[in-house]
Design a protein around this motif. Structure first.
Motif, short mmCIF file in Angstrom:
data_model
loop_
_atom_site.label_atom_id
_atom_site.label_comp_id
_atom_site.label_asym_id
_atom_site.label_seq_id
_atom_site.Cartn_x
_atom_site.Cartn_y
_atom_site.Cartn_z
N LEU A 60 12.12 -4.03 9.14
CA LEU A 60 12.23 -4.13 7.70
C LEU A 60 13.67 -3.85 7.28
N ASP A 61 14.25 -4.78 6.51
CA ASP A 61 15.59 -4.56 5.96
C ASP A 61 15.46 -4.28 4.48
N ILE A 62 16.01 -3.14 4.04
CA ILE A 62 15.95 -2.80 2.63
C ILE A 62 17.31 -3.05 2.01
N HIS A 63 17.38 -3.98 1.07
CA HIS A 63 18.62 -4.31 0.38
C HIS A 63 18.62 -3.65 -0.99
N ALA A 98 18.39 -1.15 9.60
CA ALA A 98 17.02 -1.68 9.69
C ALA A 98 16.02 -0.58 10.05
N LEU A 99 14.84 -0.66 9.45
CA LEU A 99 13.76 0.25 9.80
C LEU A 99 12.77 -0.48 10.69
N MET A 100 12.17 0.27 11.63
CA MET A 100 11.16 -0.37 12.46
C MET A 100 9.85 0.39 12.34
N HIS A 101 8.74 -0.35 12.23
CA HIS A 101 7.46 0.32 12.15
C HIS A 101 7.05 0.81 13.53
N GLN A 102 6.67 2.07 13.59
CA GLN A 102 6.43 2.69 14.89
C GLN A 102 5.28 2.07 15.66
N LYS A 103 4.27 1.56 14.96
CA LYS A 103 3.13 1.00 15.69
C LYS A 103 3.27 -0.49 15.88
N ARG A 142 0.83 -1.19 0.00
CA ARG A 142 0.00 0.00 0.00
C ARG A 142 0.88 1.26 0.00
N ALA A 143 1.99 1.18 0.77
CA ALA A 143 2.85 2.35 0.87
C ALA A 143 3.62 2.59 -0.43
N LEU A 144 4.11 1.51 -1.04
CA LEU A 144 5.08 1.68 -2.13
C LEU A 144 4.49 1.63 -3.53
N LYS A 145 3.27 1.12 -3.64
CA LYS A 145 2.67 0.97 -4.97
C LYS A 145 2.66 2.29 -5.76
N TYR A 176 9.10 6.28 5.50
CA TYR A 176 9.12 7.12 6.70
C TYR A 176 7.74 7.69 6.97
N TRP A 177 7.07 8.17 5.90
CA TRP A 177 5.74 8.77 6.08
C TRP A 177 4.71 7.72 6.42
N HIS A 178 5.00 6.45 6.16
CA HIS A 178 4.06 5.38 6.52
C HIS A 178 4.45 4.70 7.83
N GLY A 179 5.38 5.26 8.55
CA GLY A 179 5.65 4.77 9.91
C GLY A 179 6.88 3.91 10.09
N TRP A 180 7.62 3.61 9.01
CA TRP A 180 8.85 2.83 9.17
C TRP A 180 10.02 3.80 9.37
#
Lengths: 368, 313
Positions: free
Chosen positions: A171-174, A161-166, A85-88, A135-139
């Motif tokens: 999430l690891d982005i390679h 690593a990114l972490m979702h705030q809620k 949903r965030a990246l589409k 970032y705007w979607h909480g990661w």
């Protein structure tokens, strides 16, 4: 070492648990718990319709592991749907890697597999965009100091690593599968080029079968942390067995390994899968194709000893004093493969003294 | 054979050697420790627990003293097989740490159950569940009903629900009491046996009361839910109850569950069934004997199945 053989045997041939006494189960489950393989064992037994035959307390534990694993899968599916949903709107190609791909595609390697982080591959040129959007979607980046930030962003194949705030999911982005500072440079564009749809998903993709195996091998044999080694090698066995049914799988795999400079990790992966799991494979073809990729004759017995010791789960029932040394050697090797000496030595020194410079208390909980 | 059948010497030998294997509810625990505080606590509070064969355990627990701190303010570390989930504590708290460690093991691993943070008791075949945040008076009320009201103890901390049939699996363990409630229960039930009070833990002073032997003998017996009471102790308050509606109850039970999300749809249906079949109320009290009498009267009434509209599932 009998326990480890029993565990491996049970994963390969579930009917071998018929001979288990409760005392065998006790040891096998302790080692399986440590190696994150309990749910895989449960799935294998269930598929063989043997779950009902094991002693009651064992059944309860296997069931608990399965429930946790199913929850894990639901969580991953949800997390991927949120990512989608965030990246589409960015229309950026997203490739799921490792455990989350196995689970969503319902590959045999994903059945019973537990995983914490979600790993995705995106083109390097789109990284900033993706990171800003997430970032705007909480990661949001988990806390790192300036050195860690630089370490990841300049030298590594993934972002911190990114972490979702809620949801607290990680999430690891390679942007590629080996650090740019490593000696070999597999081309990520080729990975994206041949990525395939994930069944049931319309946006995220996963690596093509041969790339999936190569990535798994490359991940395991460039690794410096080995606590999940047995599980990772089991993944490889399951992937190989599953994909071997496709026509031309091995020829394509071997060609691709040459093309992507990943013959050495593939050599080790195939060698140890055969040793540990008796994975069926076209012997002659592999020997011919990987002959020049084998390590020097004197090095091979040493690597055999180190790998086979390091993949044992870290449990006193299957460990001896040499295993710690083996893991240490491979830890150093892992870093050495990742970075040239002039970067590696300052980095390791820094890691070694960092705990003494920091005034933070070690991580831990209060009971109760 | 039960723990009390072992001589004190044999108990210590087992603890410091291969381990003491015992049945606690549905679980088999193996306990290893050379610490006297642990041996003494177990001898006292676990006297009635049946011993298990020394070939299998669900939880392998070890309480050891970290060597570096052997002489200066000695500590105790809790090991769950190869894991050490906590920071070490002062060695005075070794027995309490065992109890907290075992709670951790169950709440982390026993995911075949839906686990609520709640005390649970049974009388005349019907179970009373007391969920509660710490400080609400849940443990005091639970101990009062067990030692002063003759209720069977299923657990003072962890309610284990079997998702398949919604029945409650007993896990009777020594009742943990804190601060003023230790004295309250000692006065209410002079016959109750307590482990020595440990001061200055992270929860204040703590003591554990030995469960009645009948609760241990019947620890394999499940119970069916009848009441959910949310206890709230308020000094000087008159006894007061207030009905909790089905949707509220469902939400509050889910909030108290350790592993609600792990059970997915099964977890939801289990708690919905619970919420629809239980009689639930807030329970404010200050006088413990009066509270015990209230629940005694409740338990002696014939059970009325509550009628709710069937919810769409």
């Amino acid at each position: 070492m009998k326990v480890l053989e029993q565990l491996c045997q049970a994963l390969l041939d579930p009917s071998s648990v018929r001979d288990f006494q409760l005392a065998d189960w006790d040891r096998v489950l302790r080692v399986a718990d440590t190696g994150l393989l309990t749910a895989s064992l449960a799935e294998r037994l269930e598929a063989a319709k043997l779950l009902g035959n094991v002693p009651m307390p064992v059944q309860a534990r296997l069931q608990a592991a399965q429930i946790q694993c199913q929850a894990n899968r639901r969580a991953v599916a949800w997390e991927v749907s949120r990512l989608e949903r965030a990246l589409k709107p960015l229309d950026v190609p997203i490739v799921l890697l490792k455990g989350s791909a196995y689970a969503l595609a319902d590959l045999p390697a994903g059945r019973g597999r537990l995983f914490g982080d979600i790993d995705i591959l995106v083109p390097r040129s789109r990284l900033d965009e993706v990171e800003a959007c997430l970032y705007w979607h909480g990661w949001i980046g988990s806390h790192h100091d300036a050195y860690d930030e630089r370490y990841y962003r300049e030298w590594m194949h993934e972002l911190p690593a990114l972490m979702h705030q809620k949801r607290q999911s990680v999430l690891d982005i390679h942007h590629t599968i080996l650090p740019p500072t490593a000696r070999f440079h597999p081309d990520p564009a080729k990975l994206h080029g041949q990525a395939v749809p994930v069944p049931g998903q319309d946006y995220v993709r996963m690596l093509a079968p041969h790339d999936m195996v190569l990535h798994s091998a490359c991940h395991l044999f460039h690794e410096s942390e080995w606590d999940k080694g047995l599980r990772d090698l089991y993944d490889l066995d399951q992937l190989l067995r599953h994909f071997a049914t496709q026509a031309d799988f091995y020829p394509v795999l071997l060609d691709r390994a040459r093309e992507q400079q990943l013959q050495r990790p593939l050599f080790y992966a195939l060698r140890y899968c055969q040793w540990l799991w008796q994975t069926p494979m076209p012997q002659a073809l592999i020997e011919q194709s990987l002959r020049e990729a084998a390590p020097p004759r004197l090095l091979l017995p040493l690597m055999d000893a180190l790998f086979l010791r390091s993949i044992r789960p870290i449990h006193p029932l299957v460990q001896d004093w040499q295993d710690g040394w083996a893991r240490f050697c491979l830890y150093v090797r892992g870093h050495w493969l990742r970075m040239p000496m002039h970067l590696l030595i300052p980095h390791l020194l820094r890691k070694a003294i960092k705990p003494y410079l920091s005034d933070k208390a070690p991580a831990g909980n209060r009971p109760g | 054979m039960i723990v009390a059948d072992l001589s004190s010497r044999e108990l210590r030998r087992r603890l410091s050697d291969d381990g003491l294997y015992l049945h606690s509810g549905p679980f088999i625990c193996r306990i290893q420790s050379v610490l006297a505080k642990v041996a003494d606590g177990l001898a006292l509070a676990y006297a009635d627990y049946p011993l298990a064969d020394a070939d299998y355990a669900d939880f392998h627990l070890r309480l050891a003293a970290p060597r570096l701190r052997r002489w200066i303010s000695p500590q105790v570390q809790f090991h769950a097989d190869v894991r050490q989930p906590f920071l070490p504590l002062p060695q005075q708290q070794a027995y309490a740490m065992f109890e907290w460690g075992l709670n951790w093991c169950v709440s982390q691993h026993a995911n075949q159950y839906l686990i609520l943070h709640a005390a649970v008791l049974e009388k005349n075949g019907r179970a009373l569940v007391l969920p509660g945040h710490s400080g609400a008076g849940k443990s005091t009320l639970c101990a009062g009903l067990v030692y002063g009201g003759g209720w069977r103890l299923l657990s003072d901390e962890l309610t284990l629900i079997r998702p398949a049939d919604g029945l409650i699996q007993a896990l009777p363990r020594p009742v943990s009491l804190k601060n003023a409630s230790i004295e309250v229960i000692k006065q209410l039930a002079p016959g109750a046996i307590f482990t020595p009070t440990v001061m200055d833990t992270s929860k204040g002073s703590v003591a554990h009361a030995k469960p009645p032997s009948d609760s241990i003998v019947r620890q394999q017996e499940c119970a069916r839910l009848a009441w959910v009471a949310f206890p709230r102790y308020r000094a000087g308050a008159a006894l007061n109850t207030q009905t909790v509606s089905v949707p509220q109850l469902l939400m509050r039970l889910a909030e108290q569950a350790f592993n609600y999300s792990l059970h997915g749809q099964d977890g939801f249906s289990t708690l919905l069934n619970w919420a629809q079949s239980a009689q639930a109320f807030e329970f404010e009290y200050s006088d413990l004997p009066q509270a015990i009498a209230y629940f005694e009267q409740l338990a002696s009434q014939p059970h009325t199945q509550l009628q709710h509209e069937a919810a769409p599932v």
